[in-house]
Design a protein around this motif. Structure first.
Motif: not given
Length: 180
Positions: A149-154
């Protein structure tokens, strides 16, 4: 997300937690539900960014075409429902689901994917237990996937995708968190 769509999203989340599907998913996976935790960062609504097969030589195949669409809803207990569809699909000529041609049925199968069940995660892997899926070979199957998970991206990987695995591909699926 537009304000007009937000009430619909809230209604879908409420249905996900109160529906017979969520109850069936929890009953079918109760041992996993109590043994594993659902990180808060997984809970909520996610929209699909991409769903590709990645081959050993690095080339990608967009399984649901360019700009696929989908939604993944996960509640605090890890009960989930997910749907992925090709953005542009051809309707059945007869306008009757029971009167499709073999090509129409094949396209309908290949252009969509839906399932529900239970998901949990630890620092290294996401654990899923599918109760039912539109691809019947996945009914009752469990598996682990590496995820980030990086920021709002999975992003997670699928070791053996339902199509293209014979050529050594792995799946890569990217979701973006839905905000109001």
């Amino acid at each position: 997300m537009s304000r007009a769509k937000f009430p619909l999203l809230i209604a879908c989340l409420a249905l996900a937690t109160a529906s017979p599907f969520a109850a069936a998913a929890q009953e079918a996976t109760q041992p996993q539900a109590t043994a594993m935790t659902v990180p808060r960062q997984l809970v909520g609504a996610w929209t699909l960014v991409r769903c590709d097969n990645v081959y050993p030589d690095g080339h990608r195949v967009e399984l649901y075409g360019p700009h696929p669409e989908g939604m993944w809803l996960i509640n605090a207990q890890g009960d989930y429902m997910m749907q992925i569809v090709r953005a542009r699909r051809m309707p059945f000529a007869a306008n009757d689901k029971s009167k499709g041609t073999p090509d129409e049925y094949r396209a309908a199968s290949m252009d969509s994917n839906a399932h529900y069940g239970h998901v949990s995660a630890d620092a290294n892997a996401m654990h899923s237990a599918i109760v039912h899926a539109t691809f019947p070979n996945w009914d009752g199957k469990s598996g682990d996937s590496k995820y980030t998970i990086s920021g709002d991206e999975l992003t997670y990987t699928v070791a053996k995708p339902s199509s293209g695995a014979a050529e050594g591909a792995h799946g890569e699926v990217v979701w973006r968190r839905v905000h109001d």
